[in-house]
Design a protein around this motif. Structure first.
Motif, short mmCIF file in Angstrom:
data_model
loop_
_atom_site.label_atom_id
_atom_site.label_comp_id
_atom_site.label_asym_id
_atom_site.label_seq_id
_atom_site.Cartn_x
_atom_site.Cartn_y
_atom_site.Cartn_z
N PHE A 99 0.75 -1.19 0.20
CA PHE A 99 0.28 0.08 0.15
C PHE A 99 0.74 1.37 0.09
CE2 PHE A 99 0.93 -1.37 4.10
CZ PHE A 99 0.92 0.36 5.42
N ASP A 100 0.64 2.12 -0.35
CA ASP A 100 1.31 3.48 -0.71
C ASP A 100 0.87 5.03 -0.26
OD1 ASP A 100 -0.63 3.61 -2.63
OD2 ASP A 100 0.83 3.78 -4.47
N GLN A 101 -0.50 4.16 0.92
CA GLN A 101 -1.22 5.63 1.40
C GLN A 101 -1.28 4.74 2.72
OE1 GLN A 101 -4.44 7.83 -0.77
NE2 GLN A 101 -4.74 5.43 -1.30
N LEU A 102 -1.64 6.14 3.99
CA LEU A 102 -1.52 5.67 4.81
C LEU A 102 -1.66 6.98 6.16
CD1 LEU A 102 0.65 3.25 7.60
CD2 LEU A 102 0.35 5.57 8.58
N TRP A 103 -3.29 6.50 7.21
CA TRP A 103 -3.67 7.95 8.04
C TRP A 103 -3.33 8.04 9.04
CZ3 TRP A 103 -5.81 5.88 3.56
CH2 TRP A 103 -6.02 6.34 2.42
N VAL A 104 -2.72 8.53 10.04
CA VAL A 104 -2.95 9.01 11.51
C VAL A 104 -3.10 9.37 12.34
CG1 VAL A 104 -0.79 9.15 13.70
CG2 VAL A 104 0.04 7.86 11.32
N ASP A 105 -4.90 9.26 12.38
CA ASP A 105 -5.77 10.37 13.85
C ASP A 105 -5.73 11.14 12.10
OD1 ASP A 105 -4.64 8.80 15.91
OD2 ASP A 105 -3.70 10.89 16.90
N GLY A 106 -6.19 10.51 11.28
CA GLY A 106 -7.30 11.39 10.49
C GLY A 106 -5.63 12.44 9.62
N ARG A 107 -5.05 12.04 9.84
CA ARG A 107 -4.04 13.45 8.85
C ARG A 107 -2.92 11.46 7.95
NH1 ARG A 107 1.41 12.45 10.40
NH2 ARG A 107 1.16 12.04 12.17
N ARG A 108 -2.77 12.25 6.27
CA ARG A 108 -2.66 11.15 5.87
C ARG A 108 -0.42 11.52 5.76
NH1 ARG A 108 -2.53 10.36 -0.60
NH2 ARG A 108 -5.08 10.83 0.11
N ALA A 109 -0.21 11.10 6.43
CA ALA A 109 1.55 10.16 7.36
C ALA A 109 1.75 10.57 5.17
CB ALA A 109 1.11 9.74 8.08
N ALA A 110 2.99 11.46 6.12
CA ALA A 110 3.95 11.43 4.88
C ALA A 110 4.58 10.06 4.55
CB ALA A 110 5.34 12.52 5.25
N CYS A 111 4.84 9.29 4.06
CA CYS A 111 6.06 8.58 3.15
C CYS A 111 7.21 8.63 3.46
CB CYS A 111 5.43 7.69 2.36
SG CYS A 111 6.22 5.98 2.11
N ALA A 112 8.25 8.08 3.78
CA ALA A 112 9.63 8.24 3.81
C ALA A 112 10.16 8.18 2.38
CB ALA A 112 10.53 7.23 3.96
N ARG A 113 10.50 9.55 2.16
CA ARG A 113 10.84 9.61 0.09
C ARG A 113 12.12 10.56 0.54
NH1 ARG A 113 8.71 15.24 -1.26
NH2 ARG A 113 7.69 15.10 -2.69
N LEU A 114 12.53 10.59 -0.95
CA LEU A 114 13.70 11.23 -1.08
C LEU A 114 13.03 12.35 -2.74
CD1 LEU A 114 16.58 8.70 -1.41
CD2 LEU A 114 16.58 10.63 -0.02
N PRO A 115 13.33 13.85 -2.19
CA PRO A 115 14.02 14.81 -1.07
C PRO A 115 13.30 14.47 -0.41
CG PRO A 115 13.24 16.08 -3.12
CD PRO A 115 12.97 14.57 -3.24
N SER A 116 13.13 14.94 1.31
CA SER A 116 12.52 14.97 2.40
C SER A 116 11.04 16.07 2.33
CB SER A 116 13.19 15.12 3.49
OG SER A 116 13.87 16.58 3.51
#
Length: 660
Positions: free
Chosen positions: A104-121
């Motif tokens: 999967f490539d989407q994840l939500w934490v307490d209603g917030r779309r969390a940032a997937c570890a990415r380059l560049p940040s």
């Protein structure tokens, strides 16, 4: 039915009892038994779907009413978090029926779309060079070779080769975006290869000046609070908590594979058999998957406006469908997508937040052909999308999965009203109308785009966009009483009102536009559009008013530009190309804060502009706004614009009432 009397059907859906799908089946059973009375379904709590709920033409006259906190979700909760130390929490990743780890490539934490570890940040890397050649690994049609900057190469050198199959490459090219999987990387040549089945269009070749790349789900980039990483090899999900977060109380949700649409309406417009008169009120819809399947990413390629992405609510062959006071959030594609054969539907008083692409798309899937040049296609075809309303909605926070999503897009769509909405925080256009390039037939007639507040677009990421973007013949379409500001493009094309290829017969009036990268108004090419009684202020770079081409397909381009106020403090007032386009230019008020000697009109000064005959009755002078530096554009009673016939309008009427 009892003794010939129709019984009202009343059902309650809740997490510990009846499911939405089972409630629908019971209504169908009652209808099959002869009970055609209206049905009411009360929805309580969070209802987790294992597959989309499908409505057919047998379904009609049903009210779904949500109690407080009613939600229909296509997600999976992740619990059992363990603190690994060093600011990292971990839990088991969901499994597929085969036992493999689910990608999967989407994840939500307490209603917030969390940032997937990415380059560049943050931001994007630039491309040094790119080309596409036929053929590729695993039977792919093409291989893309991309030469990287030194900065990009240094970052990728930290990624182990065994992670390549689970790493996604996002590519922005002008107004288009795609996801790829990384095939190989060569440190010697600072280049990578990617396989794809999607050919580059001539206008979409990846050039260094307008192409950007980023890499997602990168192990070595998992280094900041609020980020997550899917370790496919270990079958684990890792998360770096924000200050104050508690693993025992954290709600983490990922989308369930196969649930791209929570609700799918499958009417048969070819037989004129519609899903009809179904209403939803006070229900939240959340968490829908992307194209990913199995245990690998699924590459996607887009064209424009994320047109190949479906909606969390997907509708075809429907009439009389109403969503009232509903919330739509957290998906990969559009919040709602109306395909062919959708008429007389309403989305009112709703909120759409964090759609991965755009908010709402309405339009028949395919209309066209060589026999329709410069014709108006009537909206009474079986596949027509017409007579719909989007009103008093807040649509925000889009494009975090596919940045080319549009707030509201009307493609092959007519007689539809997009009015009194707030549309903001997108990487691409706010409202888009029309889906034909050039002087060809179109069904995009008589659409009403009015009283919307549209702002914070582009964000320096995408190019070639507008607050309101139009295409093709659109007689009877009006774009009026909108407030548009802060449209910021990456390269070129941050416009306020943008009449793109073949725009024809559109009236744009009483709009207030300020702070755009390029012009407040731009016509690529078109015929017979009327731009009147608008305010264009603080437009930069290319000029407050710009046009591009004067003859296309043998058709001389025209534009009527009347009774507008144009007010700049940088860049020209009217840019290149304006002088060659026919039409009436009259009674406009022009002003450059830097002084008359700085004012430019298609490379002419004011006196030369007047002498050229382009402007009839226009005046150069201060419009006497109340406080333009703080964006109060109310006119002083002595404003010269009033003497020219400019009619003041109450721009405070624009927008939704939901947050007022």
């Amino acid at each position: 039915m009892m003794n010939g009397v129709l019984l009202a059907i009343a059902l309650t859906v809740d997490p510990n009892g009846l499911s939405v799908e089972t409630a629908l089946e019971r209504i169908r059973t009652a209808r099959a038994g002869g009970d055609s009375a209206a049905a009411t379904v009360t929805v309580k709590g969070v209802n987790w779907l294992s597959r989309p709920v499908v409505f057919t033409a047998a379904d009609h006259d049903i009210d779904f009413i949500g109690e407080t906190d009613a939600m229909i979700s296509g997600g999976i909760r992740l619990g059992g978090w363990k603190d690994l130390g060093g600011g990292v929490w971990e839990t088991e990743a969901p499994k597929l029926p085969s036992g493999e780890t689910m990608f999967f490539d989407q994840l939500w934490v307490d209603g917030r779309r969390a940032a997937c570890a990415r380059l560049p940040s943050e931001g994007w890397f630039k491309v040094a060079e790119a080309k596409q050649l036929p053929g590729g690994r695993n039977g792919a049609k093409y291989t893309e070779f991309v030469a990287l900057s030194d900065e990009t190469a240094k970052a990728l050198a930290q990624v182990p080769e065994e992670d390549y199959p689970y790493l996604e490459v996002g590519v922005i090219c002008k107004w288009s975006y795609g996801l790829r999987t990384l095939g190989s990387y060569s440190a010697e040549t600072n280049s990578l290869t990617m396989a794809t089945d999607f050919p580059w269009q001539p206008w979409k070749i990846w050039r260094p000046n307008d192409t950007q790349v980023a890499f997602f789900n990168v192990r070595s980039a998992f280094d900041a609070p609020g980020e997550w990483f899917l370790d496919m090899k270990a079958g684990k999900v890792r998360y770096r908590p924000l200050p104050g977060e508690d693993p025992a109380r954290l709600e983490v949700i990922v989308p369930r594979q196969g649930v791209k649409a929570l609700l799918r309406f499958a009417g048969d417009w070819r037989k004129r058999e519609s899903v009809a008169n179904i209403r939803f009120r006070n229900i939240a819809f959340a968490h829908a998957a992307a194209e990913s399947t199995g245990n690998r990413p699924h590459p996607i390629d887009q064209y424009q406006a994320a047109c190949r992405m479906d909606g969390m609510i997907s509708l075809e062959g429907v009439r009389g469908i109403v969503f009232d006071a509903c919330n739509f959030s957290h998906c990969a594609g559009y919040g709602l997508r109306f395909h062919s054969g959708c008429t007389g539907n309403r989305i009112v008083n709703c909120r759409i937040s964090d759609p991965g692409a755009g908010g709402i798309w309405m339009g028949a899937d395919e209309i066209g052909g060589p026999d329709i040049a410069r014709k108006i296609l009537k909206p009474n075809r079986p596949d027509s999308v017409a007579f719909n309303v989007v009103s008093n909605c807040v649509i925000t926070g889009g494009g975090r999965y596919s940045p080319e999503g549009v707030g509201v897009c009307l493609s092959h769509c007519s007689d539809t009203a997009i009015v009194h909405n707030d549309i903001f925080d997108f990487y691409y256009s706010g409202i888009s109308v029309g889906w034909t390039w050039g002087f060809y037939g179109s069904v995009s007639q008589r659409n009403d785009i009015g009283f919307n507040r549209i702002w914070d677009l582009g964000k320096g990421v995408m190019s070639d966009m507008g607050g309101v973007y139009t295409l093709g013949t659109s007689f009877g379409t009006k774009v009026h009483d909108n407030v548009i500001h802060d449209v910021r493009s990456y390269d070129y094309g941050g416009w306020g009102l943008y009449c793109d290829e073949g725009s024809e017969g559109i009236v744009e009036e009483r709009n207030l536009i300020w702070n755009t990268t390029d012009g407040g108004f731009h016509q690529h090419y078109g015929v017979g559009c009327i731009i009147r009684n608008n305010i264009f202020a603080f437009n930069r770079m290319i000029g407050a008013v710009r046009m591009c081409r004067d003859v296309v397909q043998g058709v001389p381009c025209t534009l009527d530009f009347v009774n507008n106020i144009v007010y700049v403090k940088e860049g020209p007032l009217a840019s290149d190309g304006v002088h060659c386009v026919g039409g009436i230019w009259a009674n406009n008020l022009w002003y450059d804060v830097r002084g008359k000697d700085k004012a430019q009109f298609d490379k002419l000064d004011w006196d030369a502009w007047v002498a050229s005959g382009k402007e009839s009755g226009g005046v150069y002078g201060d419009p006497l706004f109340a406080d333009p530096e703080h964006f109060n554009f109310t006119l002083n009673a002595e404003s010269p614009a009033l003497k020219l016939g400019f009619k003041p309008f109450d721009y405070s009427r624009a927008g939704s009432s939901l947050d007022r």
